[in-house]
Design a protein around this motif. Structure first.
Motif, PDB file in Angstrom:
ATOM      1  N   LEU A   1       0.818  -1.206   0.000  1.00 35.18           N
ATOM      2  CA  LEU A   1       0.000   0.000   0.000  1.00 35.18           C
ATOM      3  C   LEU A   1       0.854   1.259   0.000  1.00 35.18           C
ATOM      4  CD1 LEU A   1      -2.795  -1.095   2.519  1.00 35.18           C
ATOM      5  CD2 LEU A   1      -3.076  -0.655   0.060  1.00 35.18           C
ATOM      6  N   PHE A   2       1.974   1.207   0.726  1.00 40.17           N
ATOM      7  CA  PHE A   2       2.859   2.370   0.741  1.00 40.17           C
ATOM      8  C   PHE A   2       3.426   2.623  -0.653  1.00 40.17           C
ATOM      9  CE2 PHE A   2       6.994   4.408   1.117  1.00 40.17           C
ATOM     10  CZ  PHE A   2       6.666   5.519   1.877  1.00 40.17           C
ATOM     11  N   PHE A   3       3.874   1.551  -1.321  1.00 40.21           N
ATOM     12  CA  PHE A   3       4.415   1.714  -2.669  1.00 40.21           C
ATOM     13  C   PHE A   3       3.345   2.259  -3.608  1.00 40.21           C
ATOM     14  CE2 PHE A   3       5.338  -0.090  -6.929  1.00 40.21           C
ATOM     15  CZ  PHE A   3       6.519   0.599  -7.179  1.00 40.21           C
ATOM     16  N   ALA A   4       2.142   1.697  -3.536  1.00 36.39           N
ATOM     17  CA  ALA A   4       1.055   2.166  -4.400  1.00 36.39           C
ATOM     18  C   ALA A   4       0.755   3.643  -4.148  1.00 36.39           C
ATOM     19  CB  ALA A   4      -0.196   1.317  -4.165  1.00 36.39           C
ATOM     20  N   GLY A   5       0.828   4.059  -2.894  1.00 37.37           N
ATOM     21  CA  GLY A   5       0.568   5.458  -2.563  1.00 37.37           C
ATOM     22  C   GLY A   5       1.583   6.399  -3.178  1.00 37.37           C
ATOM     23  N   GLN A   6       2.851   5.990  -3.188  1.00 36.18           N
ATOM     24  CA  GLN A   6       3.884   6.829  -3.793  1.00 36.18           C
ATOM     25  C   GLN A   6       3.744   6.868  -5.311  1.00 36.18           C
ATOM     26  OE1 GLN A   6       5.930   8.861  -2.001  1.00 36.18           O
ATOM     27  NE2 GLN A   6       4.594   8.102  -0.366  1.00 36.18           N
ATOM     28  N   MET A   7       3.337   5.739  -5.906  1.00 35.75           N
ATOM     29  CA  MET A   7       3.105   5.733  -7.355  1.00 35.75           C
ATOM     30  C   MET A   7       1.930   6.648  -7.714  1.00 35.75           C
ATOM     31  SD  MET A   7       5.575   3.888  -8.451  1.00 35.75           S
ATOM     32  CE  MET A   7       6.450   4.652  -7.065  1.00 35.75           C
ATOM     33  N   ALA A   8       0.933   6.715  -6.822  1.00 36.41           N
ATOM     34  CA  ALA A   8      -0.207   7.608  -7.052  1.00 36.41           C
ATOM     35  C   ALA A   8       0.229   9.068  -7.035  1.00 36.41           C
ATOM     36  CB  ALA A   8      -1.286   7.352  -6.000  1.00 36.41           C
ATOM     37  N   ARG A   9       1.209   9.396  -6.202  1.00 34.53           N
ATOM     38  CA  ARG A   9       1.741  10.768  -6.206  1.00 34.53           C
ATOM     39  C   ARG A   9       2.327  11.106  -7.585  1.00 34.53           C
ATOM     40  NH1 ARG A   9       6.228  11.620  -2.192  1.00 34.53           N
ATOM     41  NH2 ARG A   9       6.064  13.742  -3.032  1.00 34.53           N
ATOM     42  N   LEU A  10       3.019  10.148  -8.202  1.00 32.57           N
ATOM     43  CA  LEU A  10       3.574  10.382  -9.538  1.00 32.57           C
ATOM     44  C   LEU A  10       2.455  10.509 -10.571  1.00 32.57           C
ATOM     45  CD1 LEU A  10       6.594   7.888  -9.475  1.00 32.57           C
ATOM     46  CD2 LEU A  10       6.702  10.379  -9.372  1.00 32.57           C
TER      47      LEU A  10
ATOM     48  N   GLN B   1      -0.430  11.816 -10.136  1.00 29.68           N
ATOM     49  CA  GLN B   1      -1.009  13.154 -10.050  1.00 29.68           C
ATOM     50  C   GLN B   1      -0.252  14.158 -10.905  1.00 29.68           C
ATOM     51  OE1 GLN B   1      -1.023  14.022  -5.870  1.00 29.68           O
ATOM     52  NE2 GLN B   1      -2.856  12.795  -5.445  1.00 29.68           N
ATOM     53  N   ASP B   2       1.047  13.901 -11.117  1.00 31.38           N
ATOM     54  CA  ASP B   2       1.857  14.806 -11.945  1.00 31.38           C
ATOM     55  C   ASP B   2       2.058  14.258 -13.345  1.00 31.38           C
ATOM     56  OD1 ASP B   2       3.430  17.237 -10.399  1.00 31.38           O
ATOM     57  OD2 ASP B   2       2.716  15.690  -9.038  1.00 31.38           O
ATOM     58  N   GLY B   3       1.302  13.227 -13.714  1.00 34.33           N
ATOM     59  CA  GLY B   3       1.365  12.704 -15.078  1.00 34.33           C
ATOM     60  C   GLY B   3       2.652  11.983 -15.402  1.00 34.33           C
ATOM     61  N   ILE B   4       3.299  11.372 -14.400  1.00 36.92           N
ATOM     62  CA  ILE B   4       4.586  10.705 -14.611  1.00 36.92           C
ATOM     63  C   ILE B   4       4.379   9.186 -14.627  1.00 36.92           C
ATOM     64  CG2 ILE B   4       6.907  10.327 -13.696  1.00 36.92           C
ATOM     65  CD1 ILE B   4       6.671  13.057 -12.310  1.00 36.92           C
ATOM     66  N   PRO B   5       4.599   8.535 -15.779  1.00 33.91           N
ATOM     67  CA  PRO B   5       4.474   7.078 -15.829  1.00 33.91           C
ATOM     68  C   PRO B   5       5.702   6.392 -15.220  1.00 33.91           C
ATOM     69  CG  PRO B   5       5.055   7.919 -17.988  1.00 33.91           C
ATOM     70  CD  PRO B   5       4.860   9.120 -17.104  1.00 33.91           C
ATOM     71  N   VAL B   6       5.496   5.144 -14.782  1.00 29.46           N
ATOM     72  CA  VAL B   6       6.555   4.348 -14.174  1.00 29.46           C
ATOM     73  C   VAL B   6       6.631   3.017 -14.907  1.00 29.46           C
ATOM     74  CG1 VAL B   6       7.401   3.255 -12.063  1.00 29.46           C
ATOM     75  CG2 VAL B   6       6.126   5.411 -11.930  1.00 29.46           C
ATOM     76  N   TYR B   7       7.847   2.641 -15.312  1.00 27.75           N
ATOM     77  CA  TYR B   7       8.067   1.356 -15.989  1.00 27.75           C
ATOM     78  C   TYR B   7       8.947   0.508 -15.079  1.00 27.75           C
ATOM     79  CZ  TYR B   7       6.252   4.019 -19.891  1.00 27.75           C
ATOM     80  OH  TYR B   7       5.447   4.803 -20.683  1.00 27.75           O
ATOM     81  N   LEU B   8       8.448  -0.684 -14.725  1.00 27.34           N
ATOM     82  CA  LEU B   8       9.197  -1.496 -13.768  1.00 27.34           C
ATOM     83  C   LEU B   8       9.217  -2.967 -14.164  1.00 27.34           C
ATOM     84  CD1 LEU B   8       7.180  -3.299 -11.756  1.00 27.34           C
ATOM     85  CD2 LEU B   8       6.657  -1.036 -10.838  1.00 27.34           C
ATOM     86  N   ILE B   9      10.213  -3.659 -13.626  1.00 30.21           N
ATOM     87  CA  ILE B   9      10.302  -5.106 -13.734  1.00 30.21           C
ATOM     88  C   ILE B   9      10.416  -5.681 -12.328  1.00 30.21           C
ATOM     89  CG2 ILE B   9      11.348  -5.138 -16.031  1.00 30.21           C
ATOM     90  CD1 ILE B   9      14.069  -5.567 -14.678  1.00 30.21           C
ATOM     91  N   GLN B  10      10.085  -6.958 -12.203  1.00 32.57           N
ATOM     92  CA  GLN B  10      10.271  -7.670 -10.948  1.00 32.57           C
ATOM     93  C   GLN B  10      11.641  -8.346 -10.964  1.00 32.57           C
ATOM     94  OE1 GLN B  10       6.717 -10.103 -11.421  1.00 32.57           O
ATOM     95  NE2 GLN B  10       5.803  -9.119  -9.637  1.00 32.57           N
ATOM     96  N   GLY B  11      12.384  -8.202  -9.845  1.00 31.46           N
ATOM     97  CA  GLY B  11      13.677  -8.858  -9.726  1.00 31.46           C
ATOM     98  C   GLY B  11      13.562 -10.150  -8.939  1.00 31.46           C
ATOM     99  N   ASN B  12      14.677 -10.667  -8.481  1.00 32.67           N
ATOM    100  CA  ASN B  12      14.668 -11.954  -7.779  1.00 32.67           C
ATOM    101  C   ASN B  12      13.931 -11.884  -6.444  1.00 32.67           C
ATOM    102  OD1 ASN B  12      17.318 -10.435  -7.398  1.00 32.67           O
ATOM    103  ND2 ASN B  12      17.410 -11.811  -5.646  1.00 32.67           N
ATOM    104  N   HIS B  13      13.956 -10.707  -5.775  1.00 36.38           N
ATOM    105  CA  HIS B  13      13.296 -10.605  -4.477  1.00 36.38           C
ATOM    106  C   HIS B  13      11.788 -10.393  -4.576  1.00 36.38           C
ATOM    107  CE1 HIS B  13      16.443 -10.682  -1.353  1.00 36.38           C
ATOM    108  NE2 HIS B  13      17.231 -10.284  -2.330  1.00 36.38           N
ATOM    109  N   ASP B  14      11.313  -9.913  -5.733  1.00 33.07           N
ATOM    110  CA  ASP B  14       9.873  -9.742  -5.873  1.00 33.07           C
ATOM    111  C   ASP B  14       9.336 -10.503  -7.079  1.00 33.07           C
ATOM    112  OD1 ASP B  14      10.456  -6.208  -6.544  1.00 33.07           O
ATOM    113  OD2 ASP B  14      10.987  -7.959  -7.730  1.00 33.07           O
ATOM    114  N   ALA B  15      10.011 -11.604  -7.430  1.00 32.31           N
ATOM    115  CA  ALA B  15       9.536 -12.464  -8.517  1.00 32.31           C
ATOM    116  C   ALA B  15       8.170 -13.054  -8.161  1.00 32.31           C
ATOM    117  CB  ALA B  15      10.544 -13.577  -8.772  1.00 32.31           C
ATOM    118  N   GLU B  16       7.462 -13.488  -9.185  1.00 33.35           N
ATOM    119  CA  GLU B  16       6.135 -14.055  -8.972  1.00 33.35           C
ATOM    120  C   GLU B  16       6.183 -15.247  -8.012  1.00 33.35           C
ATOM    121  OE1 GLU B  16       4.250 -14.960 -12.662  1.00 33.35           O
ATOM    122  OE2 GLU B  16       4.757 -13.024 -13.558  1.00 33.35           O
TER     123      GLU B  16
END
Length: 417
Positions: free
Chosen positions: A71-80, A82-97
């Protein structure tokens, strides 16, 4: 011209063990440092009006204890958002499926690459194309870069990859590849993650590890942050500038005590090192230091047997650093200024007993020690066990040090009572 931020290895809410052992450390503030670093990253993106943000894996540190991390991460992405800033991400070994037991719906400005197949995304309103692939399983040992899509003509091409390349000490060999593999794709910038050391490995094309966003322990020293990349109208990198974003910085200090004859002189030398840290600015971050005292000194036999001087150093650190510097740990790597004369009589018998102990593999393995060792925290038990391994160099070194120290003390050359 456009700007983007490249960060990696946020390891949000990574558990920090053992901090309570070190008197005076702001343990709670350190535990929250990974979140504060992400807040600073978002602040930077908004303030610099970047067109997009790249996150190259290990957003998390594995599955969460509860939903608060997501939820904290989602909240910070929501701040971006609001300013129209897209985020492109990949999952690494620690957050793999395979290791994430929970997930949170993210705002629609966040684009996560699939782990099934490498894909491409064109950034709306910006002449840039982003290519990437997430980890499906933690131990991803295939060369993912080899399967990345071809470059998109007329755009600045960015490859986002979580990889150890051909190998870095202390990092598992995940998604291995070579710099030649990356260059062969014809991309303009490779936004890498996984290795926690900040480094630009190549500039044609740019191959960049931003390191982790916040150092978590003494193995991750120095400034931590992200890269702010500016691209000119010819779609070439104009500047790739490191931006420090961590709340805390870990540093190692080494203080030579050669010729040092008393604690007052030790304090003076340690204070000089602290003032150098203050004067460097350390990017206006709070600093946690580990100090190692080295050299041949008459204090050799006195320091290990006393504790008050350590508390004095912690107080001195707080004073000089004006509450911005903390002393995490003190290490000693000292030697006597002169080895005592070859002992005779009872002293010779003591020396011989210690030498026999060094050769006796049963002494350090006595069963009586095991219940005591089991009561120690894991990281402390592992360290103590290494010192008590009768086949190891540490054990022999420890006994040699004990022999020298005892002889100095008993012959009145130890500098203390």
């Amino acid at each position: 011209m456009f700007l983007f931020l490249h960060a990696a290895d946020l390891h949000l809410d990574s558990p920090l063990t053992g901090l309570a052992r070190y008197e005076g450390l702001p343990a709670e503030a350190i535990r929250n440092a990974s979140r504060q670093a992400l807040v600073r990253l978002v602040d930077c993106a908004v303030a610099r009006r970047v067109q997009f943000v790249i996150l190259s894996g290990d957003i998390y540190d594995g599955s969460w204890r509860d939903a608060a991390t997501g939820l904290f991460f989602a909240g910070q992405m929501a701040r971006l958002r609001q300013d129209g800033i897209p985020v492109y991400l990949i999952q690494g070994n620690h957050d793999a499926e395979s290791v994430m037991a929970k997930s949170i719906r993210l705002p629609d400005n966040v684009y996560a690459f699939s782990g099934r197949k490498a894909g491409s995304m064109e950034v709306p309103g910006v002449p840039a194309a982003v290519h990437g692939q997430s980890f499906v399983t933690r131990a991803t040992e295939a060369n993912l870069a080899a399967q990345y899509p071809p470059r998109v003509d007329g755009r600045f091409n960015i490859g986002v990859l979580h990889t150890s390349l051909s190998g870095f000490e202390g990092h598992a060999p995940y998604a291995p590849c070579s710099l030649d593999d990356l260059a062969a794709k014809g991309y303009d910038y490779w936004a890498l993650g996984h290795v926690h050391n900040t480094q630009i490995l190549c500039r044609d094309p740019y191959v960049v590890y931003p390191g982790n966003l916040q150092g978590r322990n003494i193995r991750e020293t120095g400034a931590k942050g992200a890269y702010l990349v500016s691209v000119d109208d010819a779609l070439r990198v104009e500047e790739c500038a490191f931006v420090p974003l961590g709340s805390f910085q870990w540093q190692r200090l080494e203080v030579g005590l050669a010729g040092c004859g008393d604690l007052a002189e030790l304090h003076r030398r340690f204070e000089a090192c602290l003032r150098a840290v203050v004067e460097s600015g350390a990017d206006d971050q709070q600093v946690i230091v580990r100090v190692r005292f080295t050299g041949a000194t008459t204090l050799y036999a006195m320091l290990p047997g006393q504790s008050d001087w350590k508390n004095d150093l912690r107080a001195l650190t707080t004073d000089v650093g004006a509450g911005r510097i903390w002393l995490e740990k003190i290490e000693l790597d000292l030697a006597p200024e002169a080895r005592p004369a070859e002992p005779t009589g009872p002293m010779a018998e003591l020396a011989e007993a210690l030498r026999r102990a060094a050769a006796d593999e049963e002494i350090a393995a006595k069963a009586e020690l095991q219940p005591l060792l089991q009561k120690l925290p894991d990281e402390v038990r592992n360290e103590v066990s290494a010192w008590l391994d009768p086949t190891g160099a540490r054990y022999r070194s420890l006994l040699a040090e004990v022999e020298s120290m005892l002889l100095l003390k008993l012959t009145g050359q130890g500098g203390g009572q």
